[in-house]
Write a protein that holds these residues in place. Structure first.
Motif, PDB file in Angstrom:
ATOM      1  N   HIS A 329      45.688  52.666  42.440  1.00  0.00           N
ATOM      2  CA  HIS A 329      44.852  53.277  42.734  1.00  0.00           C
ATOM      3  C   HIS A 329      43.260  52.904  41.539  1.00  0.00           C
ATOM      4  O   HIS A 329      42.308  54.001  41.823  1.00  0.00           O
ATOM      5  N   VAL A 330      43.442  52.500  41.071  1.00  0.00           N
ATOM      6  CA  VAL A 330      42.047  52.057  39.710  1.00  0.00           C
ATOM      7  C   VAL A 330      41.563  50.678  40.769  1.00  0.00           C
ATOM      8  O   VAL A 330      41.937  50.046  40.019  1.00  0.00           O
ATOM      9  N   PRO A 331      40.376  50.569  41.339  1.00  0.00           N
ATOM     10  CA  PRO A 331      39.855  49.263  41.671  1.00  0.00           C
ATOM     11  C   PRO A 331      39.185  48.810  39.628  1.00  0.00           C
ATOM     12  O   PRO A 331      39.170  49.202  39.548  1.00  0.00           O
ATOM     13  N   VAL A 332      39.490  47.258  40.816  1.00  0.00           N
ATOM     14  CA  VAL A 332      39.017  46.459  40.008  1.00  0.00           C
ATOM     15  C   VAL A 332      37.984  46.195  39.370  1.00  0.00           C
ATOM     16  O   VAL A 332      37.347  46.257  40.201  1.00  0.00           O
ATOM     17  N   GLU A 333      37.728  47.346  38.202  1.00  0.00           N
ATOM     18  CA  GLU A 333      36.177  46.334  37.734  1.00  0.00           C
ATOM     19  C   GLU A 333      35.145  45.530  37.462  1.00  0.00           C
ATOM     20  O   GLU A 333      36.228  43.896  37.207  1.00  0.00           O
ATOM     21  N   VAL A 334      34.062  45.279  37.536  1.00  0.00           N
ATOM     22  CA  VAL A 334      32.953  44.502  37.513  1.00  0.00           C
ATOM     23  C   VAL A 334      32.373  44.553  36.614  1.00  0.00           C
ATOM     24  O   VAL A 334      31.124  45.375  36.728  1.00  0.00           O
ATOM     25  N   ILE A 496      44.669  42.954  32.539  1.00  0.00           N
ATOM     26  CA  ILE A 496      44.213  42.009  32.368  1.00  0.00           C
ATOM     27  C   ILE A 496      42.684  41.069  32.987  1.00  0.00           C
ATOM     28  O   ILE A 496      42.494  42.175  34.426  1.00  0.00           O
ATOM     29  N   VAL A 497      41.674  40.610  32.400  1.00  0.00           N
ATOM     30  CA  VAL A 497      40.739  41.147  32.736  1.00  0.00           C
ATOM     31  C   VAL A 497      40.636  39.523  32.778  1.00  0.00           C
ATOM     32  O   VAL A 497      40.707  38.383  32.096  1.00  0.00           O
ATOM     33  N   LEU A 498      40.093  39.320  34.690  1.00  0.00           N
ATOM     34  CA  LEU A 498      39.869  37.544  33.945  1.00  0.00           C
ATOM     35  C   LEU A 498      38.369  37.623  34.334  1.00  0.00           C
ATOM     36  O   LEU A 498      37.398  37.678  34.807  1.00  0.00           O
ATOM     37  N   LEU A 499      38.589  36.065  33.220  1.00  0.00           N
ATOM     38  CA  LEU A 499      37.639  35.892  32.259  1.00  0.00           C
ATOM     39  C   LEU A 499      36.925  34.281  33.148  1.00  0.00           C
ATOM     40  O   LEU A 499      37.312  33.337  33.145  1.00  0.00           O
ATOM     41  N   ASP A 500      35.628  34.162  33.732  1.00  0.00           N
ATOM     42  CA  ASP A 500      35.549  32.404  33.955  1.00  0.00           C
ATOM     43  C   ASP A 500      34.257  32.055  33.407  1.00  0.00           C
ATOM     44  O   ASP A 500      33.352  33.140  33.736  1.00  0.00           O
ATOM     45  N   ASP A 527      42.819  43.412  36.549  1.00  0.00           N
ATOM     46  CA  ASP A 527      41.813  44.675  36.262  1.00  0.00           C
ATOM     47  C   ASP A 527      40.378  45.074  36.594  1.00  0.00           C
ATOM     48  O   ASP A 527      39.520  45.716  36.400  1.00  0.00           O
ATOM     49  N   ALA A 528      40.045  43.498  35.812  1.00  0.00           N
ATOM     50  CA  ALA A 528      38.417  42.919  36.098  1.00  0.00           C
ATOM     51  C   ALA A 528      38.124  42.132  36.327  1.00  0.00           C
ATOM     52  O   ALA A 528      38.880  41.134  35.793  1.00  0.00           O
ATOM     53  N   ILE A 529      37.005  41.444  36.294  1.00  0.00           N
ATOM     54  CA  ILE A 529      37.004  40.186  37.008  1.00  0.00           C
ATOM     55  C   ILE A 529      35.410  40.510  36.144  1.00  0.00           C
ATOM     56  O   ILE A 529      34.929  40.894  36.770  1.00  0.00           O
ATOM     57  N   GLN A 530      34.870  38.843  35.075  1.00  0.00           N
ATOM     58  CA  GLN A 530      33.474  38.579  34.953  1.00  0.00           C
ATOM     59  C   GLN A 530      33.395  37.261  35.124  1.00  0.00           C
ATOM     60  O   GLN A 530      34.054  36.458  34.244  1.00  0.00           O
ATOM     61  N   ILE A 531      32.432  36.844  35.757  1.00  0.00           N
ATOM     62  CA  ILE A 531      32.108  35.495  36.415  1.00  0.00           C
ATOM     63  C   ILE A 531      30.734  35.478  34.931  1.00  0.00           C
ATOM     64  O   ILE A 531      29.939  35.609  35.250  1.00  0.00           O
ATOM     65  N   ALA A 532      31.344  34.517  34.049  1.00  0.00           N
ATOM     66  CA  ALA A 532      29.343  34.065  33.534  1.00  0.00           C
ATOM     67  C   ALA A 532      28.890  32.895  33.930  1.00  0.00           C
ATOM     68  O   ALA A 532      28.900  32.057  33.723  1.00  0.00           O
ATOM     69  N   LEU A 533      27.668  33.262  34.733  1.00  0.00           N
ATOM     70  CA  LEU A 533      26.607  32.208  35.046  1.00  0.00           C
ATOM     71  C   LEU A 533      25.547  32.631  33.957  1.00  0.00           C
ATOM     72  O   LEU A 533      24.648  34.064  33.474  1.00  0.00           O
ATOM     73  N   PRO A 534      24.039  31.701  34.491  1.00  0.00           N
ATOM     74  CA  PRO A 534      23.170  31.654  34.106  1.00  0.00           C
ATOM     75  C   PRO A 534      21.974  32.778  33.841  1.00  0.00           C
ATOM     76  O   PRO A 534      21.574  33.733  33.833  1.00  0.00           O
TER      77      PRO A 534
END
Length: 655
Positions: A329-334, A496-500, A527-534
């Motif tokens: 029910h809760v959208p995946v967070e960015v 679970i936060v997906l971190l790359d 449950d969340a996704i974060q990508i570390a780009l410059p």
């Protein structure tokens, strides 16, 4: 039949052992590297155009080239193409792509190194008819297929020509659709019916594929195929691809998810990236996907350097499935990564919110740290509903009094220090917690994350999530699966936060996050996704791109379009760009643009509306799988598509 029955399992990397199949001088499977291939776009009767394109493809790194062979006239011209290539000093294996015409396949087998057939329409009926097949009737259908298919098998066996049995989700036969449905299981059975005929005739120079426009379907179909082949002691190599992926960044990310995630599991021996672009543009994308795995130890019997420990209590745990946490029910967070200057944050929020919503802003506490009160004031104006996540390490916990009044979530890295005291403070303040653990040992990092999460929940922290630093493995895919298995086995309902950080692990910044994080999202983990780009705006946008491609969170129009080939009767690239320009504001709508009818109606099942080539300068329009108009002149077809969308109350005027 389990999705993960073969020997590698969901938590370890080991290249799937296969037999080696020769495509001319190029070996596929076994200990050979992952091969890169593509397909020509001119008519196969256009010798000059086809030869010129193949030369450019080979110069770009293409190792196997496929030709469209819809008729015997096309097959007749293959020797002329071969002669043109030889005169240019090009010796590349050629593959004949066959759909409806066994006679064309029989002739083409005289001239090529491999024949590709689609079991859904090779001498099969495709009328989308609804009927029930008794076992006897089903057997009669298989006998008919065996009779039609046997001559080609015998010819290929006699001439040492290999064969790809390539199932397409969009063109399953009526027999398969009515017994198995439009499902990955049906795709697998469609291929295996033909494989069994080949084995009865002692012919095993086979390569198999399971293609669809939806990466979720692609992943499940290939995993089921591997499982089914294990059950029947088959070891054929696999050709990977996402068909009708489209163009631009969206297509590359869809392909990264559908192809890259399987490669990271050790599945796949040759790949084709299908773009609605010049096929030469497909080659560097495919090379970039294959390169990390071609650099590994090719000895598939002993495995590769990328591995996780065999954890006895997790070997039967499957990855999380969709809806396992909060029932979806809760959208995946960015989270949006941001610096500490208020003025810079204002500009960043303006730029990021032009394309996608800003829900969480993530800042890292360095030195004396940013002025959190000033950042919170900016958020109150620019993104009043956004949360503020503050990243600290264990040495900065003494400054909690200055952090807690402003932070909605504490992102705690390292996992060291007095966790019990920290958790009590967070519980009292009502502040959420993201625990990040890392190090080269994914087993130890996931164990520590689960232990700390359990302690935080026990202390009363209201919102607990965990993440693994990408340093745990060259790919987050396997490490996060291990983490998810630990959490589920312990009954811990934490996010679970997906971190790359792709640069930290030497991954392609465009493709690496898609294969690792997109593969996890497709199976319901994250449950969340974060990508570390410059560039933080690019990081934000790329995360939403992956969510869209994985069909987890739809934030814009989704386009399904096939790569051009010799069957296409209009300029597919130009048409796709034109339709995108008119409809790209229709958030959540799926529109398919198909060059011909081969996979058109079937792939329409995954689209709301379809625009399909129906003849010379003629178009057919579909709603789902139902054709609603045909023989529309191409000059009128764009307007008719818009009218069709409006007639179904799906149109909104662009803002």
């Amino acid at each position: 039949m389990s999705l993960y029955s073969w020997k590698s399992g969901p938590f370890t990397y080991r290249r799937r052992p296969t037999r080696a199949v020769a495509v001319g001088k190029v070996g596929v499977g076994g200990t050979n590297p992952i091969r890169v291939q593509s397909m020509t776009t001119p008519s196969t009767r256009d010798t000059r155009g086809t030869v010129a394109q193949i030369i450019r493809m080979v110069d770009a790194g293409c190792e196997i080239v496929r030709l469209t062979v819809p008729t015997t006239a096309d097959a007749d011209n293959i020797p002329n193409i071969r002669a043109g290539l030889m005169s240019a000093g090009i010796d590349v294996p050629l593959v004949a792509d066959i759909h409806f015409t066994p006679a064309a396949a029989m002739l083409a087998a005289e001239y090529v190194e491999k024949v590709r057939i689609n079991p859904g329409n090779y001498a099969d009926r495709k009328k989308f008819a609804v009927r029930e097949y008794t076992d006897e009737q089903y057997g009669e259908e298989l006998d008919r297929i065996r009779e039609a298919f046997t001559p080609l098998v015998l010819k290929c066996r006699e001439r040492n020509v290999s064969m790809r049995i390539g199932t397409n989700h969009g063109s399953l036969s009526d027999r398969i659709l009515n017994r198995f449905g439009d499902t990955p299981r049906g795709m697998v059975e469609s291929a295996l019916e033909f494989v069994r005929i080949c084995e009865e005739l002692d012919y095993r120079e086979l390569i198999l594929s399971m293609k669809a426009s939806n990466p979720v379907v692609v992943l499940e179909a290939y995993r089921l195929l591997v499982s089914a082949m294990d059950d029947e002691a088959m070891d054929y190599p696999l050709h990977l691809g996402v068909t009708e992926a489209g163009d631009g960044e969206d297509a590359r990310i869809k392909s990264a998810i559908g192809i890259g995630a399987l490669l990271e599991e050790g599945i796949g021996d040759t790949i084709r990236v299908s773009l609605t672009e010049d096929p030469v543009e497909e080659i560097p994308v495919a090379v970039a996907m294959a390169a990390p795995f071609n650099g590994l130890d090719p000895d598939v019997e002993t495995g590769s350097p990328i591995s996780l420990p065999a954890i006895a209590d997790l070997t039967q745990a499957s990855p999380r499935r969709p809806g396992s946490r909060n029932n979806g029910h809760v959208p995946v967070e960015v989270p949006l990564p941001a610096g500490g200057e208020p003025e810079a944050l204002q500009a960043l929020l303006d730029a990021a919110s032009e394309d996608m919503p800003v829900e969480t802003v993530s800042v890292t506490l360095t030195g004396t740290g940013p002025d959190l009160a000033a950042l919170r004031a900016v958020l109150a104006v620019k993104a009043p509903d956004a949360r503020l996540s503050v990243q600290v390490d264990s040495t900065q916990l003494a400054g909690l009094d200055q952090i807690l009044p402003h932070a909605d979530r504490l992102h705690w890295t390292g996992g060291q220090g007095n966790g019990e005291a920290l958790f009590s403070r967070l519980a009292a303040a009502g502040t959420g917690l993201l625990i990040e653990t890392g190090g080269p040992d994914a087993d130890a990092a996931s164990t520590l994350a689960a232990t700390l999460a359990a302690a935080a929940l026990k202390a009363g922290v209201r919102d607990v999530s965990v993440t693994l630093s990408p340093s745990c493995l060259p790919t987050p895919l396997l490490a996060v699966r291990l983490l998810a298995g630990r959490l589920d086995r312990a009954g811990l309902d934490v996010g679970i936060v997906l971190l790359d950080r792709p640069h930290d692990r030497n991954a392609d910044p465009r493709l690496g996050p898609g294969s690792s994080l997109g593969g996890l999202l497709c199976e319901g983990t994250g449950d969340a996704i974060q990508i570390a780009l410059p560039d933080p705006v690019e990081s934000h946008r790329r995360a939403f791109d992956i969510l869209q491609a994985a069909r987890v969170r739809i934030t814009r129009t989704d386009f399904i379009s096939c790569p051009s080939c010799g069957r296409t009767l209009f300029d597919l690239e130009e048409t796709t760009a034109r339709i995108k320009k008119r409809t790209s504001h229709l958030k959540g709508l799926k529109i398919a643009i198909m060059g011909c009818i081969v996979n058109g109606p079937g792939e329409m099942a995954d689209a709301d509306f379809g625009y399909v080539g129906w003849g010379e300068d003629k178009i057919a329009l579909f709603v789902g799988m139902d054709m609603v108009a045909k023989d529309i002149p191409t000059a009128e077809a764009d307007d008719r598509l818009v009218q069709l969308i409006k007639s179904h109350d799906k149109w909104v005027d662009p803002s």
